[in-house]
Design a protein around this motif. Structure first.
Motif, mmCIF file in Angstrom:
data_model
loop_
_atom_site.group_PDB
_atom_site.id
_atom_site.type_symbol
_atom_site.label_atom_id
_atom_site.label_comp_id
_atom_site.label_asym_id
_atom_site.label_seq_id
_atom_site.Cartn_x
_atom_site.Cartn_y
_atom_site.Cartn_z
ATOM 1 N N GLN A 141 6.099 -4.295 -3.446
ATOM 2 C CA GLN A 141 5.639 -4.846 -4.361
ATOM 3 C C GLN A 141 4.362 -6.081 -4.317
ATOM 4 N N ARG A 143 1.299 -8.594 -4.543
ATOM 5 C CA ARG A 143 0.261 -8.526 -5.062
ATOM 6 C C ARG A 143 -0.507 -9.083 -4.683
ATOM 7 N N THR A 174 -1.869 3.410 -7.862
ATOM 8 C CA THR A 174 -1.005 2.290 -6.980
ATOM 9 C C THR A 174 -2.022 1.381 -6.681
ATOM 10 N N ARG A 178 -1.850 -3.327 -6.945
ATOM 11 C CA ARG A 178 -1.466 -3.935 -5.624
ATOM 12 C C ARG A 178 -2.314 -5.351 -6.514
#
Length: 229
Positions: A141, A143, A174, A178
């Motif tokens: 998860q 970023r 996806t 990110r």
């Protein structure tokens, strides 16, 4: 990945050969140049590296000046040009390198390719993740401000079938998730992909393609795209 070495007829020496998560990987030496081969397919060599370096530099230049110490994820260690270029740039903050092949990691840590990335492993910004990039992107998860991907010969020429999932609509969604708002996606290719460029426009803004001339054949390309706020 670079294709410059495929036309060199110098004698070739196999330095190491192993079975990895997705088949055979081989490190070869041809003169002073090293080559990585996966399942018989030439992937990259150490002959040039201009486009691999530009991959991270173009992503950094495309970020807003207000972003201080941006985080970058580099997908694919390869021969190490992208990682070395990122580490040489003090403006980068955290530098995450994702590589699935234990052999490639070993070649850089203690083997013949260590000469290209030896400074990176002592840099406190560098974080190595041994994982399949597709799996990492879909399960992690975290970023980043920039995603720099170079695990295939391009969106239309993947090393494994599973990698194709990075470049379809679901994969792009996806990848976008990110990125921090205002972040940049940079994707290396051995040739321009009009279909991929058009697909990018459905998920990102300011989509453009940089072309890098090579000694023979079509230019290498870098697809760049922004995540808007």
């Amino acid at each position: 990945m670079s294709f410059a070495g495929t036309h060199d007829q110098s004698s070739c020496v196999t330095v190491d050969r192993r079975t990895g998560p997705d088949g055979e990987v081989v490190l070869r030496r041809r003169g002073e140049r090293y080559e990585i081969i996966a399942n018989g397919c030439f992937l990259m060599d150490t002959s040039d590296g201009r486009s691999e370096r530009l991959l991270v530099n173009a992503a950094l230049d495309a970020l807003l000046p207000s972003v201080a110490r941006p985080s970058v994820l580099i997908g694919g260690l390869g021969v190490g040009f992208s990682l070395a270029e990122a580490v040489a740039e003090p403006r980068w903050g955290r530098i995450v390198i994702v590589e699935r092949e234990p052999a490639v990691i070993d070649w850089h840590r203690t083997g013949e390719l260590a000469q290209f990335t030896k400074e990176a492993w002592d840099d406190p910004r560098t974080q190595l993740v041994q994982a399949d990039l597709v799996h990492h992107i879909t399960t992690c998860q975290d970023r980043h401000h920039a995603l720099c991907l170079d695990i295939d010969n391009g969106p239309d020429w993947t090393v494994t079938e599973a990698n194709a999932g990075l470049y379809d609509d679901a994969g792009l969604a996806t990848l976008r998730a990110r990125l921090h708002p205002g972040g940049v996606l940079a994707v290396w290719g051995a040739q321009h992909s009009a279909a991929f460029e058009e697909r990018l426009r459905g998920h990102f803004t300011d989509v453009r393609t940089l072309r890098v001339p090579v000694p023979r054949g079509e230019p290498d390309v870098i697809h760049l795209a922004h995540r808007n706020a």
